[in-house]
Design an enzyme around this catalytic site. Structure first.
Site, short mmCIF file in Angstrom:
data_model
loop_
_atom_site.label_atom_id
_atom_site.label_comp_id
_atom_site.label_asym_id
_atom_site.label_seq_id
_atom_site.Cartn_x
_atom_site.Cartn_y
_atom_site.Cartn_z
N CYS B 136 0.85 -1.19 0.00
CA CYS B 136 0.00 0.00 0.00
C CYS B 136 0.89 1.24 0.00
CB CYS B 136 -0.93 0.02 1.21
SG CYS B 136 -1.91 1.54 1.26
N ASN B 198 -0.08 -3.91 -7.18
CA ASN B 198 -0.78 -2.83 -6.49
C ASN B 198 -0.64 -1.56 -7.34
OD1 ASN B 198 -2.06 -1.23 -4.50
ND2 ASN B 198 -1.17 -2.47 -2.87
N GLY B 223 -6.29 1.93 -12.93
CA GLY B 223 -7.07 2.10 -14.14
C GLY B 223 -6.29 1.74 -15.40
#
Lengths: 320, 322
Positions: B136, B198, B223
């Site tokens: 993350c 990620n 995206g």
């Protein structure tokens, strides 16, 4: 964040649940995806547009405060959240006011009549007006005007049961997205120079007044929240006890609205806006800090926990 | 003679039978029930749903703005807002319907002990698999700080491996020099599967105010804009994972069936869908139908026949792209 609480559900031998009982799943199937058809697009000064889209499922389920998440253009695939200004459930259309602020809405403004626009909606918890406070004061600023029109129209149609006395105050620093005219409805307590109104509301028999620093004829010269304070100050304590405020607009205006509401001891609901991705509660991209009943802070999603919140919860006294 | 085929979309993933290769990605679908608000959306259209990143203690996440559209993509910096492991396990998991799909947890932390503790708690829950989010980019401590170092990644995986027998998936960051080395170390440390990739770190600036648009200054790009990056990473990781029979969830910009097929051909057993849901909440049905049509047209009976079927000359895998 959902707060489902412990659920009474069946568990299999691996401890896997079979879901919450149906009464806990009332959220399911409440938002629709429709291929809407662009019926009209009217341009107003300041790159403001009012569009009407055929989207019957959204129109049928919308409430004042709801918004729709629109695909503006396939080249800009992220949707844009836009408040609903009017809906006609019978005819199946929704109407939206927007102002171009970036390439997404610029693309929407270029869509030709008849274009297909994907509509995800209606979304969000709406305003709830309480009959024990029939003097509803609606404050809309700029592109925050639409939900106030929706709420006013809703109060008009609900008049039969309750003697609602809505007063709609609108503020804008650019020309209003309608042709203002002198009001036919007398509003005691507002300054004499403030005579301009939104014709649609006047025709419905709903009092409205306009505020701006733009020097537009018939408008109160100042902030819309100052105009609100002016009117509230004219009321006696019994009348103030019958007032409830509703607001949508830029954050500084909402903060000022919260302050005015506290000053006069009037309950107030505000509709927030924030950048959104999913708009159905999945991404938490639109979360804002909200003070909860116990005083603790929580991040709430503007999309499905809002967009309408209690003014004191999102603009607590120490902040605003 | 033409024999009509009815190909199966089901895939075997770490011993789990997923009804579809589509996996709804962590952070995009809340805690599994959010998208069911949308009429016509069904959790049954996904093979698995990865729940929002969960930490030991509740987290409020980052300040606004948290999301912003960029050309063919979006930046996000949510900051792992979540109500904490206890709440997720005790209050949310019992409300999920495990007959609709499989549910995976996504575990994040600031220390190895955090990862271990949350993994231990999920191990004792009905969750189907556990994804370690060591990638993350949106929190100050933990997350990608572990994922960018093969040593640290391996230590997290190894420590968590000791406390669970559930399938362990490691979510790898693209923001590192050699994703293959990291993948290899995670596999050696006991990871049963890998999620690749990620988000890619990025930012946007408001030229009117000269301020970063994202409250956290930087965010993760997702995206279609990142699809070619993700696809290459999947192919590279697949080379490492294949000899160990370690499956990959390929993810990054998948919006249509062709995107999903590319990832499967590159070596992914399952494919993640995230940002595409924001564009089109019903996209899973369309992608499933497209995969099934492709399999039928190519006379394949299952997705398994397509996994890793890339026909690429060895030289194309060279590091230099000049």
């Amino acid at each position: 964040m959902n707060n489902p609480g412990p659920a009474a559900c069946s568990i299999d031998e691996k401890g896997r649940g079979r879901g919450a009982p149906p009464e806990r799943r009332v959220h399911r199937d409440t938002i629709f995806v429709e291929d809407g058809r662009l019926l009209s697009q009217q341009q107003y000064p300041g790159e403001q547009f009012v569009i009407r889209i055929q989207a019957p499922q959204c129109a049928a389920a919308a409430v004042p405060g709801s918004f729709a998440h629109l695909t503006c253009n396939p080249e800009r695939p992220m949707r844009r959240p836009l408040s609903l200004m009017r809906v006609d459930a019978k005819a199946g259309w929704i109407e939206i006011l927007y102002k171009i602020v970036g390439p997404g809405l610029a693309a929407l403004s270029q869509q030709p009549l008849g274009a297909t626009i994907s509509v995800l909606g209606p979304i969000g918890n709406g305003f709830s007006a309480h009959p024990e406070r029939p003097r509803t004061l609606l404050i809309g600023g700029g592109v925050g005007i639409p939900p106030m029109v929706f709420l006013a129209e809703s109060l008009k149609t609900r008049r039969a049961g309750t003697p609602w006395q809505p007063l709609v105050l609108m503020g804008s620093e650019i020309e209003f997205p309608f042709r203002a005219r002198p009001s036919q409805i007398l509003v005691p307590g507002v300054p004499n120079e403030a005579i301009a109104c939104m014709p649609l509301l006047d025709d419905w028999g709903i009092a409205s007044r306009l505020a701006s620093f733009g020097g537009f004829p018939g408008c109160f010269h100042g902030y819309v929240t100052d105009l609100a304070a002016h009117w509230l100050a004219s009321l006696d304590s019994q009348a103030l006890g019958e007032v409830e405020m509703f607001a949508c607009g830029p954050t500084p205006m909402l903060q000022a609205t919260a302050r005015v509401a506290r000053r006069f001891g009037v309950p107030c609901q505000v509709s927030l806006e924030e950048f959104m991705a999913c708009a159905v509660g999945g991404c938490a991209g639109c979360a804002v800090p909200v003070v909860q009943a116990d005083g603790s802070l929580a991040m709430k999603r503007v999309c499905v926990d809002g967009p309408v919140f209690d003014a004191n919860a999102v603009f607590p006294p120490q902040v605003s | 003679m033409h024999v009509p085929l009815n190909p199966s979309l089901a895939v075997d993933f770490c011993g789990l039978r997923l009804a579809s290769p589509l996996v709804l990605l962590s952070g995009c679908v809340g805690f599994g029930e959010e998208y069911t608000r949308v009429e016509g959306f069904s959790n049954r259209d996904a093979g698995a749903i990865v729940l929002k990143g969960t930490t030991r203690e509740p987290r409020l996440g980052n300040p606004a703005h948290r999301v912003y559209e960029t050309p063919m993509g979006m930046l996000n910096a949510i900051g792992l807002q979540n109500p904490g492991a206890d709440y997720v396990i005790d209050r949310i998991l019992p409300t999920l319907d495990f007959t609709e799909t499989a549910f995976f947890a996504n575990v994040c932390g600031s220390t190895i002990e955090d990862y271990v503790e949350v993994t231990r708690r999920f191990d004792a829950s009905p969750i189907d698999a556990i994804e370690l989010n060591i990638s993350c980019p949106n929190i100050k401590e933990g997350g990608v700080q572990f994922g960018n170092s093969p040593d640290m990644s391996a230590r997290v995986v190894e420590a968590c491996r000791r406390v669970t027998r559930k399938p362990l998936i490691t979510k790898l960051s693209p923001n590192q020099t050699d994703i293959r080395e990291n993948a290899r170390r995670c596999i050696e440390a006991g990871s049963d599967a890998l999620a690749v990739i990620n988000t890619v770190m990025g930012m946007a600036i408001d030229v009117k105010t000269r301020k970063p648009v994202i409250g956290n200054i930087q965010g993760g790009l997702s995206g279609p804009a990142i699809k070619p990056i993700a696809l290459l990473k999947v192919m590279q990781v697949a080379e490492v994972a294949r000899p160990h029979n370690v499956p990959i969830i390929g993810q990054g910009g998948i919006c249509g069936a062709d995107d999903a097929l590319e990832f499967i051909i590159a070596g992914a057993t399952a494919v993640g869908v995230g940002t595409a849901l924001f564009y089109e909440p019903h996209c899973c049905k369309r992608i499933n139908d497209g995969i099934a049509a492709y399999l039928a047209a190519n006379r394949m009976e299952s997705v398994g026949e397509l996994i890793g079927s890339l026909d690429a000359p060895k030289k194309s895998v060279q590091a230099c792209a000049c």
